[in-house]
Structure formats: structure tokens, C-alpha cells
Design an enzyme around this catalytic site. Sequence first.
Site, PDB file in Angstrom:
ATOM      1  N   CYS A   1      -2.476   0.599   3.418  1.00 42.07           N
ATOM      2  CA  CYS A   1      -2.314   2.064   3.425  1.00 42.07           C
ATOM      3  C   CYS A   1      -3.362   2.702   4.331  1.00 42.07           C
ATOM      4  CB  CYS A   1      -2.422   2.609   2.007  1.00 42.07           C
ATOM      5  SG  CYS A   1      -3.910   2.049   1.153  1.00 42.07           S
TER       6      CYS A   1
ATOM      7  N   LYS B   1       1.011  -4.964 -14.335  1.00 33.99           N
ATOM      8  CA  LYS B   1       2.255  -5.499 -13.764  1.00 33.99           C
ATOM      9  C   LYS B   1       2.013  -5.723 -12.276  1.00 33.99           C
ATOM     10  CE  LYS B   1       5.432  -3.880 -11.599  1.00 33.99           C
ATOM     11  NZ  LYS B   1       5.458  -4.968 -10.602  1.00 33.99           N
ATOM     12  N   PRO B   2       1.773  -6.993 -11.878  1.00 28.75           N
ATOM     13  CA  PRO B   2       1.527  -7.246 -10.449  1.00 28.75           C
ATOM     14  C   PRO B   2       2.836  -7.208  -9.665  1.00 28.75           C
ATOM     15  CG  PRO B   2       1.499  -9.315 -11.689  1.00 28.75           C
ATOM     16  CD  PRO B   2       1.744  -8.213 -12.690  1.00 28.75           C
TER      17      PRO B   2
ATOM     18  N   GLU C   1       4.947   5.444   7.801  1.00 33.41           N
ATOM     19  CA  GLU C   1       3.969   4.360   7.686  1.00 33.41           C
ATOM     20  C   GLU C   1       4.598   3.076   8.256  1.00 33.41           C
ATOM     21  OE1 GLU C   1       2.842   3.597   3.594  1.00 33.41           O
ATOM     22  OE2 GLU C   1       0.761   3.370   4.227  1.00 33.41           O
TER      23      GLU C   1
ATOM     24  N   GLU D   1      -2.634   5.824  -5.748  1.00 33.06           N
ATOM     25  CA  GLU D   1      -3.079   5.493  -4.388  1.00 33.06           C
ATOM     26  C   GLU D   1      -1.821   5.218  -3.598  1.00 33.06           C
ATOM     27  OE1 GLU D   1      -5.954   5.985  -3.485  1.00 33.06           O
ATOM     28  OE2 GLU D   1      -7.167   5.861  -5.296  1.00 33.06           O
TER      29      GLU D   1
HETATM   30  O1  LIG Z   1      -2.795  -0.396   0.858  1.00 26.10           O
HETATM   31  C1  LIG Z   1      -3.934   0.005   0.548  1.00 26.10           C
HETATM   32  C2  LIG Z   1      -4.981  -0.937   0.394  1.00 26.10           C
HETATM   33  C3  LIG Z   1      -6.361  -0.389   0.512  1.00 26.10           C
HETATM   34  C4  LIG Z   1      -7.291  -1.492   0.789  1.00 26.10           C
HETATM   35  C5  LIG Z   1      -8.712  -1.062   0.783  1.00 26.10           C
HETATM   36  O2  LIG Z   1      -9.256  -0.783  -0.267  1.00 26.10           O
HETATM   37  O3  LIG Z   1      -9.289  -1.046   1.840  1.00 26.10           O
END
Ligand SMILES: O=CCCCC(=O)O
Length: 488
Positions: free
Chosen positions: A295, A185-186, A392, A261
Site C-alpha cells: 500500500c 483471519k489471515p 493502485e 489500513e
Molecule cells: O500494504 C501495506 C503494507 C505496509 C507495509 C509497511 O508497514 O511498510
Amino acid sequence: MSTHPDARRVLDDAPTQLYVGGSWRDADGGATMPVEDPATGEELCRVADASVADGRAALDAAVAAQADWRGVPPQERSEILHRAFVLMQERSDDLALLMTLEMGKSLAESKGEIAYAAEFFRWFSGEALRIDGYFKQAANGQSRVLVMKQPVGPCLFITPWNFPAAMGTRKIGPAIAAGCTMVVKPAEQTPLSMLALARLLEDAGLPAGVLNVVPTSSSADLAAPLISDPRLRKLSFTGSTEVGRTLISQASEQVLKVSMELGGNAPFVVFEDADLDAAVDQAMVAKMRNMGEACTSANRFHVQDTVAEEFAAKLADRMRALTLGHGADEGTDIGPLIDADQRGKVTELVDDAVAKGATAVVGGGVREGAGYFFEPTVLTGVTADARLLKEEIFGPVAPIATFHDEAEAIAAANDTEFGLVSYLFTRDLSRALRVSEALETGMIGLNQGLVSNAGAPFGGVKQSGLGREGGNEGLAEYLETKYVAVKL
Ligand SMILES: O=CCCCC(=O)O
């Protein structure tokens, strides 16, 4: 609409239907949703908007394909992944332009992401051949221990808008390598890149039903029944900690394997013994990659008081020199943020810091006009109670705070519930190792502002997530360990 000569062709060629059970089809009742250009606010095209029933049909297809797919030899799975890697390179220009149109980042950044995304296919095409087990004599010599690795089973992937291709391939790559089927699911804002990836994997020979893609404007409604369906075996999500928490709690009902993540609040720590020019170069990477919408983005700069002024002045000069514009235009360094909500959050955090005493050395506000642009910003004199040191930012804003000694730097860096990545700049090897051991993050950029690498374990500690993506660890997340006690 972008004036790029290939923009219309790329959009007209892009798949916009659901991909379920190896067929392209409309959503239930023909529902569609708009895809918007964040640089202009215009509608680019419409994409099928999956219903709850469409989501269930996608899981049905993944479940139906699982039994055959797990029996496909590793070499065939590896070859599919390798063909996908090659196709991604061949289609790089068009995939990058499509990404820029729906997400906003500059074409150079989109090309960088396509190359990075393709690396996960290449890495896991190798890993598919290295799934092993072992056989040994039990300690008492009476029996034997046989250990094998098997695919976890059907997975649900929920992917974000900020890296619409790479955050997909680093889940899809290991799932294919391990022999798992999947529903993806994008993000609602960026469905086109994922649908284009589905077409690419179909062209690479991925059998029907192994990958199913269901864009939707009703994410939570579509995902919840899949997560509580006992046929699903794994959930992998990249996105905010807030949503991650809800998903973990939903996943607990079926004791699903989860990979999360989640959010970050990366400290970028500069000691007085660092190479300051190199630190500024890397600060630009760590802060401005993806307009700060990552992130991994450096969220706060902690600079030793003796060099803080010089560091701030150099960083401000670099930020001032950046050109904002449509990501597809020649000469653009910085594109827009993804939408009005995201830009509103960035504005709120900057206003809060300034109200509490910070100074905007450069930038500090939105760029008026069409699109969701925010000026590259450097803030000095940021006070400890400023929200952006704790939350963030997800935007092109660099707050600078100072520290006096190593202990103070470590305490400030760790003063957060997040633990994804830290950046550390020093030329003293002992200090580099000492501070690396003390930093409470899953990853550290030591004298470099980018940690991303398909062959390395990406992931966080504390509230930044669970599990790792990439590296050998990334494959292990898609394998179960089975032990057979053998009586001789
Ligand atoms: O928001 C997180 C993305 C991580 C991107 C990466 O793998 O550097």
C-alpha cells in the site's frame, strides 16, 4: 517446488491446523484448502479451511479468555512479547523461507519482513509497561477526576497476503500489550506465516484463548457473523479500500471500534534541486519493495520537467538490472506477483497507459512461463487520463509524469481520493516543510523511500483508512478511556 535445501523440511514442520482456545485442531468436517507457490503455481500443502462455526468457536474462545487476560500484570504481558521478539529472531531463517514459499518475495525481503515484524513485539513489550491514567483536582476544587485506561476487549483481525507476518504483529503486539484477546483471519493465499506466528506466541507463553487463528477460503462468510456479534469490540483490517468500506459498514451495526489500513496511491515527487542519484536509489526502495505489492508503494512518479529525462534513464537502468526468479533461489531480486488475478490487473493498467500514449522504456509485460511474473517496468510520457495514475497498481511498474513548478506538483500529488503516504525529494528545507504541510497524506518520506518503523504512527487520511498502527498511537487503538468522577 523450490530447490532450496530446507524447503521440504520447513513445509513439513509448518502448522496447518486451526489454532483455537490454545488447541491445534482440524476444521469443521475436516475441510482443507490449498496453499500455492506463486513462482510455480504448484500446490505446496493443504491447510485447515475454517467454517463459519469454526469462526464462532474462535470468538467464543477469545471471549472466554478475556476476563482473565485483562487481569494479567503488564509486566507479564510485556515479557511474553519480549520472548516472542527473541524467538522470532531465532526462527528468522525458517519463518522467512516459509513466507517466501507461500508469498513469492525474495528470501532477503522475507528476512527483512521478519525483522520488521519482530520489532512490533519489541516495541509493544515496552509500551505494555507505559499504560497510564491520571488523577487530578476538578477545576472547581469540589471533586476529583480519575482517568484509567482499560483493554477494549475481544478483537477481530483480518490480515493481508502481501506482508503476512508484519501486518499481523502490528495488530497482535498492541492487543497483547493492552490486554485484549483476538481472532485472526489471515489471507487465504498466505495462512502458513500466521499459523507459524501462533505457534511462536504459544511457545512464548501466551495463555490459551488469547490468540485464535482461523484461515479460511470463505472470508466474508466467516467474518460477517463475528462482526455483528455484540461480544466483539474491535475490528482491524489491512487491505483494499473497497473491502474496507464494506467492513466499516458492517461494523457500524454494533458501533465497533475500527482500524483500517486501506489502499494507497503514493506520489513520489522529485524536484530539480534533489540529489538525483539518491532519489533514484530511494525510488527503487519505494517502488520495488515487495515487487510493488504494498500500500506504501510509489504508485506514480512526478518529476520536475528539467530533470525528468535523466531520472527516467537512471531508473530504467536500475530496473533493467534486476533478476526475476523464484524467491528462494540465490540471486533473485524480484519474485512473482501473488496470483493470476493480481498479474491480470497490472497488465490491464499498463496496457491502458500504453494505449493512451505512454512508452515502456523497460519491461511492459508478463514474463511467459510458470508462475505469475511481471517484468520490472518504467513508463514515460504517461498521460493524465491513464488509469494507473488514479488506481493502485500493486506491481513493479513505475509511471513517470512531469510537472513544471511547485504548485503543479502539489496539485498533481493530491489529485487522488487516497492519502496514505507521499515521497518528497528536495534539498531545500523551506520547500520540504512547505510541501510536507500541503501534501494530503498521513505519512511522508522526506528524501527517503521507506517510512515503515514500529515506533512510528503508520496510517492514512482520506480513503486510505482510519487509525494508526505502531508508535504510542498504535497502543491507544486498543485502550478505552474510563473517567471516574470522585466526590470527596
Ligand atoms: O500494504 C501495506 C503494507 C505496509 C507495509 C509497511 O508497514 O511498510
